[in-house]
Design an enzyme around this catalytic site. Structure first.
Site, mmCIF file in Angstrom:
data_model
loop_
_atom_site.group_PDB
_atom_site.id
_atom_site.type_symbol
_atom_site.label_atom_id
_atom_site.label_comp_id
_atom_site.label_asym_id
_atom_site.label_seq_id
_atom_site.Cartn_x
_atom_site.Cartn_y
_atom_site.Cartn_z
ATOM 1 C CB SER A 95 21.033 -13.629 15.575
ATOM 2 O OG SER A 95 19.877 -14.263 16.052
ATOM 3 C CG ASP A 224 22.990 -20.729 18.585
ATOM 4 O OD1 ASP A 224 22.000 -20.444 19.282
ATOM 5 O OD2 ASP A 224 23.448 -19.975 17.705
ATOM 6 C CG HIS A 253 22.441 -16.958 19.429
ATOM 7 N ND1 HIS A 253 22.416 -17.437 18.136
ATOM 8 C CD2 HIS A 253 21.752 -15.771 19.408
ATOM 9 C CE1 HIS A 253 21.747 -16.592 17.360
ATOM 10 N NE2 HIS A 253 21.351 -15.570 18.104
#
Length: 275
Positions: A95, A224, A253
């Site tokens: 991320s 996600d 995610h």
């Protein structure tokens, strides 16, 4: 475990487990190095040196008022690699951490780097612009800032649900995992949390991705809900010259911590860092 001091005097906490070829992990927002513990133990037990730091403003690192931007995050990562004199490292970023790793290469090159893993990563650009019509509108990130500022504790509790896909039918995500997410999130300084939203959403990493000249594994879940795959993982894999895209069907995610996908990711990670 240890601490380094960056050029602006900020102390950055890090873990350093095992020995062998270094694998350096950068965590997502709003977490810290503990989010990687499963993978740290895994690679350290397989003959690698596992390293992960808490980003400035997060976890056990200091919380300076300034420097909560991608350039500084990347320079902090560079300081860690330099102090530890790491060579032939594999950089793994999830991320926001994927943005940090990508900007690190954009600013510092790959002299210390042998490979890159981008997991659910934010590059090339999360924000919708005229040049990036597939991104998310600014209102999405404004709502995040509003939620964090108004009641960050409840915001983080709520965010853990889509983060791990706990809102999907049949999810096996435990309450304990969601509570661990909340605990890590509450360790982020409020100013750092707010400024990091701008950093991960509005930074354009396109030029940085083009500078990656080492083998790169791009991993993304096609469910996600935080960093949509089409404008992120798929696009990054097109830009990086030596990239392999691995799409996990139905994965959220935070797939590296979810029971349905953790083992598969760990296997792919070990295969990549061993090659």
């Amino acid at each position: 475990m240890g601490v380094i001091t960056t050029k602006d005097g900020t102390e950055i906490f890090y873990k350093d487990w095992g020995s062998g070829r270094p694998v350096v992990f950068s965590h997502g927002w709003p977490l810290n190095a503990d989010a990687w513990d499963d993978q740290l133990v895994l690679v350290a037990s397989r003959g690698f040196r596992a390293i992960a730091h808490d980003r400035r403003g997060h976890g056990r690192s200091e919380q300076p008022w300034s420097g909560n931007d991608m350039d500084t995050y990347a320079d902090d990562l560079a300081a860690l690699l330099d102090v530890l004199a790491l060579e032939h490292a594999v950089l793994v970023g999830h991320s926001t951490g994927g943005g940090e790793v990508t900007r690190y290469i954009g600013r510092h090159g790959t002299a210390r780097v042998a490979g890159v893993v981008l997991l659910g990563a934010v590059p090339p650009l999360m924000l919708r612009t005229e040049q990036n019509p597939g991104g998310l509108p600014i209102e999405v990130f404004d709502e995040m800032r509003t939620g964090v500022a108004a009641d960050r504790s409840q915001f983080y509790r709520d965010l853990s649900e889509p983060f791990y896909g706990a809102n999907r039918p049949g999810s096996a995500v435990s309450q304990g995992l969601r509570e661990a997410f909340w605990l890590m999130s509450m360790q982020v300084g409020l100013n750092a949390a707010l400024e990091c939203i701008k950093a991960f959403s509005e930074t354009d990493f396109t030029g940085d991705l083009r500078r990656i000249d080492v083998p790169t594994l791009v991993v993304h879940g096609d469910d996600d809900q935080i960093v949509p795959i089409d404008a992120a993982g798929r696009r990054s894999a097109e830009i990086v010259r030596d990239a392999t895209l691995k799409v996990y069907s139905g994965a959220p995610h935070g797939l590296a911590a979810t029971p349905e996908y953790k083992d598969a990711f760990n296997s792919d990670l070990l295969e990549f860092i061993s090659s």
